[in-house]
Design a protein around this motif. Structure first.
Motif, PDB file in Angstrom:
ATOM      1  N   UNK A  68      50.809  64.058  39.338  1.00  0.00           N
ATOM      2  CA  UNK A  68      50.669  63.954  37.888  1.00  0.00           C
ATOM      3  C   UNK A  68      49.983  62.636  37.554  1.00  0.00           C
ATOM      4  N   UNK A  69      48.863  62.733  36.847  1.00  0.00           N
ATOM      5  CA  UNK A  69      48.179  61.546  36.337  1.00  0.00           C
ATOM      6  C   UNK A  69      48.107  61.687  34.825  1.00  0.00           C
ATOM      7  N   UNK A  70      48.866  60.862  34.115  1.00  0.00           N
ATOM      8  CA  UNK A  70      48.908  60.972  32.663  1.00  0.00           C
ATOM      9  C   UNK A  70      49.064  59.615  32.002  1.00  0.00           C
ATOM     10  N   UNK A  71      48.539  59.513  30.795  1.00  0.00           N
ATOM     11  CA  UNK A  71      48.749  58.324  29.949  1.00  0.00           C
ATOM     12  C   UNK A  71      49.282  58.801  28.594  1.00  0.00           C
ATOM     13  N   UNK A  72      50.300  59.663  28.650  1.00  0.00           N
ATOM     14  CA  UNK A  72      50.908  60.248  27.449  1.00  0.00           C
ATOM     15  C   UNK A  72      52.341  59.753  27.284  1.00  0.00           C
ATOM     16  N   UNK A  99      62.026  69.550  44.590  1.00  0.00           N
ATOM     17  CA  UNK A  99      60.637  69.275  44.899  1.00  0.00           C
ATOM     18  C   UNK A  99      60.347  67.786  44.758  1.00  0.00           C
ATOM     19  N   UNK A 100      59.076  67.432  44.799  1.00  0.00           N
ATOM     20  CA  UNK A 100      58.694  66.019  44.691  1.00  0.00           C
ATOM     21  C   UNK A 100      57.510  65.870  43.745  1.00  0.00           C
ATOM     22  N   UNK A 101      57.474  64.731  43.056  1.00  0.00           N
ATOM     23  CA  UNK A 101      56.406  64.422  42.104  1.00  0.00           C
ATOM     24  C   UNK A 101      55.850  63.047  42.446  1.00  0.00           C
ATOM     25  N   UNK A 102      54.532  62.945  42.483  1.00  0.00           N
ATOM     26  CA  UNK A 102      53.867  61.659  42.686  1.00  0.00           C
ATOM     27  C   UNK A 102      53.112  61.341  41.410  1.00  0.00           C
ATOM     28  N   UNK A 103      53.540  60.304  40.716  1.00  0.00           N
ATOM     29  CA  UNK A 103      52.883  59.900  39.476  1.00  0.00           C
ATOM     30  C   UNK A 103      51.829  58.838  39.789  1.00  0.00           C
ATOM     31  N   UNK A 104      50.574  59.139  39.479  1.00  0.00           N
ATOM     32  CA  UNK A 104      49.497  58.175  39.612  1.00  0.00           C
ATOM     33  C   UNK A 104      49.414  57.381  38.307  1.00  0.00           C
ATOM     34  N   UNK A 105      49.303  56.069  38.415  1.00  0.00           N
ATOM     35  CA  UNK A 105      49.311  55.252  37.193  1.00  0.00           C
ATOM     36  C   UNK A 105      48.230  54.178  37.257  1.00  0.00           C
ATOM     37  N   UNK A 147      47.934  69.796  40.665  1.00  0.00           N
ATOM     38  CA  UNK A 147      47.480  68.531  40.078  1.00  0.00           C
ATOM     39  C   UNK A 147      47.416  68.691  38.569  1.00  0.00           C
ATOM     40  N   UNK A 148      48.025  67.749  37.862  1.00  0.00           N
ATOM     41  CA  UNK A 148      47.997  67.722  36.396  1.00  0.00           C
ATOM     42  C   UNK A 148      47.374  66.399  35.966  1.00  0.00           C
ATOM     43  N   UNK A 149      46.331  66.453  35.155  1.00  0.00           N
ATOM     44  CA  UNK A 149      45.668  65.248  34.650  1.00  0.00           C
ATOM     45  C   UNK A 149      45.628  65.318  33.130  1.00  0.00           C
TER      46      UNK A 149
END
Length: 480
Positions: free
Chosen positions: A197-201, A217-223, A361-363
């Protein structure tokens, strides 16, 4: 849903994050005792709400305490006196006999809002001449103004996305709630997934993904920047186990991870801060030692009483120095522990990304989507979905073109949702006068194995084959 079981819903507990609702207005607040809350020009305390079931409607009484609202049956339409036409009703401000002072006096006496509304109806000279629909509209308007009623609901993706879109749409990049729902569906978010997940919300998209996955499950947040922003995520009130499989990884380290030069030794700030602290502590110690030496030199010329006073002062200075030294050491230990934990999390996230087998992938960011998507798709396994949100169409069109040129994706779709709210009431259902201007655009697709041995000519040939036959014939005629 287990409506037939008669099992009560979750109860409001101290320390929860709850959402206050009044009409169409929402506000997320922590549930704490003896804490004053201001919402919709009303102030109150949540002490009495603790222990009640979520979804309970409360009435604000004198002193700011909340009391569960008693359900009172409304008067049926058959017993109401109503007119047939509103054309002869003139809104000149003289139809209401009660003045502002009268209403204020009623409030001071502790009369509830429902009784005030009833008195307003009785003292209105034009109420009985209004049509049935106009009467209902009048009652609804007065209840909203004079009834201090608050409903406490449990946070969810739907409620929080509605709240943010209405109150602070800029913080979530104007991501509308129906667009967020489509992102979750197109991204195939489900329990057991490994998501990027890559978000700026403000963490709203991350919280929605976490809620859908349910802690499995697992989540990797890109920041970007110094650390991830999770203000909206904290409003969901997830239990601690939900965060056990949540990892974060900085965008600045992605290139080094792909090139194989990634290292955790370049983490910023902590070593420099500790050096500064040591310099400051050494400087302080040096000054105190100099003052002690001066005191010793001057003590040879002073009387015995002054010598005793100097010795006492020296003892006090040494004790203060020891306290400060201990505080500095404790701060250094805390910083070292935080730095070690940060490096450990970074190594775990890097290990997950290196596997390059993410399930989706969520952007949804304020940055241009093309470089982000082309880079992050390297970590997604084949035959997995990806979704990109952008408020504007042009960046996604460029992203669409770049993906077609690159290959490795199928089923590319660029879509926009049209949303309009409707009022649904007996004999008066119609679209509402106001509607959202736009909910942004979504680019979605599915990854496939990218054959890097293909030449550019073959890629161009594939693009030509995708064109309609009529267009291909025209291009061939031009070449001839």
């Amino acid at each position: 849903m287990m409506e037939g079981s008669g099992r009560p819903g979750p109860r409001i507990c101290e320390g929860d994050c709850a959402v206050l609702k009044r009409g169409d207005v929402f506000k997320a607040v922590p549930v704490l005792r003896r804490r004053k809350i201001i919402f919709e020009k009303q102030w109150f305390y949540l002490d009495n709400a603790i222990g009640h079931i979520y979804g309970t409607t409360f009435e604000v009484t004198s002193g700011g305490s909340l009391q569960p609202k008693e359900e009172i049956e409304e008067v049926t339409t058959e017993t109401k006196e109503a007119g047939t036409d509103n054309r002869n009703i003139v809104d000149d401000g003289k139809s209401q006999k009660l003045t502002h002072d009268d209403i204020k006096a009623l409030k001071d006496k502790g009369i509830k809002g429902q009784e005030i509304v009833q008195q307003l109806i009785e003292n209105s000279t034009t109420f009985r001449d209004k049509t049935e629909f106009a009467q209902d509209k009048y009652i609804k308007k007065k209840k909203k103004k004079y009834e201090a009623v608050i409903t406490i609901v449990k946070p969810s993706t739907r409620i929080l996305s509605t709240m943010y879109y209405a109150r602070e749409p800029g913080k979530i990049n104007h991501l509308r709630y129906d667009t967020l729902a489509q992102m979750l569906t197109l991204g195939n978010i489900r329990a057991g997934n490994k998501m990027i997940v890559m978000e700026t919300c403000a963490g709203l998209v991350l919280g929605a993904v976490m809620e859908r996955m349910g802690g499995y499950g697992s989540i990797i947040q890109m920041y970007p920047g110094g650390g991830p922003v999770r203000a909206a995520t904290s409003c969901f009130g997830f239990p601690k186990p939900f965060f056990d499989n949540l990892h974060e990884f900085p965008l600045s380290k992605v290139d080094s991870l792909l090139s194989g030069t990634f290292s955790t030794e370049t983490l910023p700030s902590e070593p420099e801060d500790s050096v500064l602290l040591e310099e400051e502590s050494n400087g302080l110690t040096g000054k105190k030692q100099a003052s002690l030496q001066e005191a010793e030199e001057d003590s040879t010329t002073e009387t015995a009483m002054e010598i005793n006073e100097t010795e006492e002062q020296e003892t006090m200075d040494i004790n203060a120095e020891d306290v400060e030294f201990k505080e500095i050491k404790e701060k250094e230990n805390v910083r070292e522990k935080k730095q070690w934990e940060r490096r450990k999390k970074l190594i775990e996230a890097a290990a997950l990304l290196r596997e390059k087998n993410a399930d989706g992938l969520i952007v949804a960011s304020k940055f241009h989507p093309t470089p982000l998507l082309l880079t992050l798709l390297e970590f997604v396994a084949p035959s997995r979905p990806f979704v990109v949100y952008c408020l504007y169409k042009e960046p996604l069109l460029e992203c669409y073109t770049k993906l077609r040129e690159r290959g490795g994706v199928i089923n590319l779709k660029l879509s926009e949702t049209w949303l309009r709210n409707y009022q649904v009431l007996p004999d008066r259902s119609h679209p509402k006068l106001t509607m959202s201007g736009g909910g942004g655009y979504l680019l979605s697709g599915i990854t496939v194995v990218l054959d890097k041995g293909k030449s550019d000519a073959s890629n161009l040939e594939a693009l030509k084959m995708d064109e309609p036959s009529s267009k291909r014939c025209k291009i061939q005629d031009l070449h001839c």
